[in-house]
Scaffold this active site. Structure first.
Site, PDB file in Angstrom:
ATOM      1  N   THR A   9     -28.231  15.307 -61.032  1.00 13.90           N
ATOM      2  CA  THR A   9     -27.897  14.860 -62.390  1.00 13.90           C
ATOM      3  C   THR A   9     -29.008  13.959 -62.885  1.00 13.90           C
ATOM      4  O   THR A   9     -29.500  13.134 -62.121  1.00 13.90           O
ATOM      5  CB  THR A   9     -26.600  14.026 -62.347  1.00 13.90           C
ATOM      6  N   ARG A  37     -14.922  23.588 -62.830  1.00 12.23           N
ATOM      7  CA  ARG A  37     -15.104  22.416 -61.946  1.00 12.23           C
ATOM      8  C   ARG A  37     -15.857  21.302 -62.689  1.00 12.23           C
ATOM      9  O   ARG A  37     -16.814  21.551 -63.401  1.00 12.23           O
ATOM     10  CB  ARG A  37     -15.874  22.839 -60.705  1.00 12.23           C
ATOM     11  N   VAL A  38     -15.393  20.075 -62.509  1.00 15.19           N
ATOM     12  CA  VAL A  38     -16.073  18.928 -63.107  1.00 15.19           C
ATOM     13  C   VAL A  38     -16.388  17.928 -62.001  1.00 15.19           C
ATOM     14  O   VAL A  38     -15.541  17.679 -61.138  1.00 15.19           O
ATOM     15  CB  VAL A  38     -15.179  18.250 -64.174  1.00 15.19           C
ATOM     16  N   GLY A  39     -17.589  17.370 -62.023  1.00 15.13           N
ATOM     17  CA  GLY A  39     -17.972  16.353 -61.032  1.00 15.13           C
ATOM     18  C   GLY A  39     -17.806  14.955 -61.591  1.00 15.13           C
ATOM     19  O   GLY A  39     -17.032  14.724 -62.531  1.00 15.13           O
ATOM     20  N   ASP A  40     -18.539  14.026 -61.021  1.00 18.66           N
ATOM     21  CA  ASP A  40     -18.425  12.623 -61.440  1.00 18.66           C
ATOM     22  C   ASP A  40     -19.181  12.329 -62.739  1.00 18.66           C
ATOM     23  O   ASP A  40     -18.876  11.359 -63.428  1.00 18.66           O
ATOM     24  CB  ASP A  40     -19.028  11.711 -60.353  1.00 18.66           C
ATOM     25  N   THR A  74     -25.630   9.978 -58.751  1.00 16.48           N
ATOM     26  CA  THR A  74     -25.925  11.396 -58.578  1.00 16.48           C
ATOM     27  C   THR A  74     -25.601  11.765 -57.133  1.00 16.48           C
ATOM     28  O   THR A  74     -25.626  10.907 -56.257  1.00 16.48           O
ATOM     29  CB  THR A  74     -27.388  11.734 -58.935  1.00 16.48           C
ATOM     30  N   GLY A 120     -20.302  14.978 -56.508  1.00 19.12           N
ATOM     31  CA  GLY A 120     -19.321  14.380 -57.417  1.00 19.12           C
ATOM     32  C   GLY A 120     -17.952  14.210 -56.798  1.00 19.12           C
ATOM     33  O   GLY A 120     -17.254  13.222 -57.054  1.00 19.12           O
TER      34      GLY A 120
HETATM   35  N1  ASP Z   1     -22.955  14.506 -59.357  1.00 23.35           N
HETATM   36  C1  ASP Z   1     -23.172  15.840 -59.857  1.00 23.35           C
HETATM   37  C2  ASP Z   1     -21.894  16.616 -59.766  1.00 23.35           C
HETATM   38  O1  ASP Z   1     -21.197  16.500 -58.781  1.00 23.35           O
HETATM   39  C3  ASP Z   1     -24.263  16.582 -59.186  1.00 23.35           C
HETATM   40  C4  ASP Z   1     -25.459  15.755 -58.767  1.00 23.35           C
HETATM   41  O2  ASP Z   1     -25.706  14.709 -59.340  1.00 23.35           O
HETATM   42  O3  ASP Z   1     -26.175  16.151 -57.838  1.00 23.35           O
HETATM   43  O4  ASP Z   1     -21.611  17.375 -60.651  1.00 23.35           O
END
Ligand code: ASP
Length: 299
Positions: free
Chosen positions: A151, A179-182, A202, A205
């Site tokens: 990210t 799907r949603v991450g952080d 990053t 997530g």
């Molecule tokens: N944190 C992001 C997610 O899980 C991916 C990343 O930053 O590598 O969507």
């Protein structure tokens, strides 16, 4: 007066350079950071953000982004948006709203359309080829579908003490549709409070959101910890907790900056980041875990 910007991953370098000219000229943290993140989104060589981002399991590029204004604590966030050129700008626009500040999928697209944001097919030939290659590798070599994700996250403070944070990502490669991450989640992928500082995360997530890690870092900075101490404490203690309770911890990296322009990072993997302040020219650093600390040096 001081200004500063810290960003996750080397891909942010050109954006940070551009933002640092803007900040030096006295332009706002919000404008400078938005421009910096747009530069990452627009570059198809950066395959985990914006145009040319990593597709989901259905070979669609679903993007997540967020913007937070540390003065008003306003947040704007979108997730699972397809075919808009600059998700960060849509997120920034949403932070002006009183209600409906976090929109998903079709709702986010309808909002972006209504506000006149530029549409673009975000799937490039290269990202399609990467997807096809991964599908083959998953069959032949039993490779994890989810390897490959990053990210762009930034914390930025301007000469007038305005502090903002923002994130933009395509999330996990081959993620499940929806799907949603952080990254778009306040407190997990980012947090900003102009009276204290800001942080952005990053990594995996699914693990970052278990610890509301960006908020935790800002909370520790409020208690008086230097950003470096705050970031490494949060990352290493939480990684240990995950290892103890779940047997493993995913990749987690945090970058943060306080209202005085002092900065820090914590990571449990190799992690590059970029910093510029009124006292230091834009530089790429490489960080790594060093016991329960994070060590870094200029890359
Ligand atoms: N944190 C992001 C997610 O899980 C991916 C990343 O930053 O590598 O969507």
């Amino acid at each position: 007066m001081t200004w500063g910007i810290i960003a996750t991953w080397e891909m942010a370098l050109e954006g940070v350079k551009h933002a640092s000219y803007m900040l030096e000229k006295g332009l706002s943290a919000a404008d400078s950071m938005e421009e910096a993140i747009k530069m990452v989104e627009d570059n198809p060589l950066y395959t985990s953000v914006g145009y040319g981002g990593l597709p989901n399991e259905k070979c669609e590029v679903e993007l997540d982004a967020a913007f937070m204004d540390g003065n008003t604590l306003s947040v704007g966030a979108i997730c699972g948006i397809k075919d808009f050129k600059n998700p960060i700008s849509v997120a920034r626009k949403l932070n002006e709203e009183r209600f409906n500040i976090f929109l998903v999928g079709i709702g986010a697209e309808e909002y972006a359309q209504e506000k006149g944001f530029e549409r673009k097919n975000m799937l490039t030939e290269e990202s399609k080829k990467a997807w096809e290659k991964r599908v083959a590798e998953m069959k032949d070599k039993n490779l994890s579908p989810y390897d490959g994700h990053d990210t762009v996250g930034m914390v930025c403070i301007d000469k007038n003490e305005n502090l903002v944070t923002g994130t933009s990502t395509s999330g996990l490669f081959m993620k499940r549709k929806g799907r949603v991450g952080d990254s778009p989640i306040p407190g997990s992928g980012f947090y900003a409070d102009s009276e204290i500082g800001g942080a952005t995360a990053t990594g995996l997530g699914e693990d970052i959101m278990k610890g509301c890690m960006s908020y935790e870092v800002v909370r520790l900075m409020k208690e008086g910890l230097h950003p470096q101490k705050a970031a490494e404490k949060v990352v290493h203690e939480f990684s240990e907790k995950l290892e103890k309770r779940r047997g493993k911890a995913g990749a987690i990296s945090i970058a943060c900056m306080n209202k005085n322009g002092e900065w820090g990072v914590g990571t449990n993997v190799e992690f590059t980041f970029v910093v510029a302040t009124d006292k230091e020219r834009p530089k790429v650093y490489i960080a790594n875990r060093d016991g329960n600390k994070t060590a870094f040096q200029e890359a």
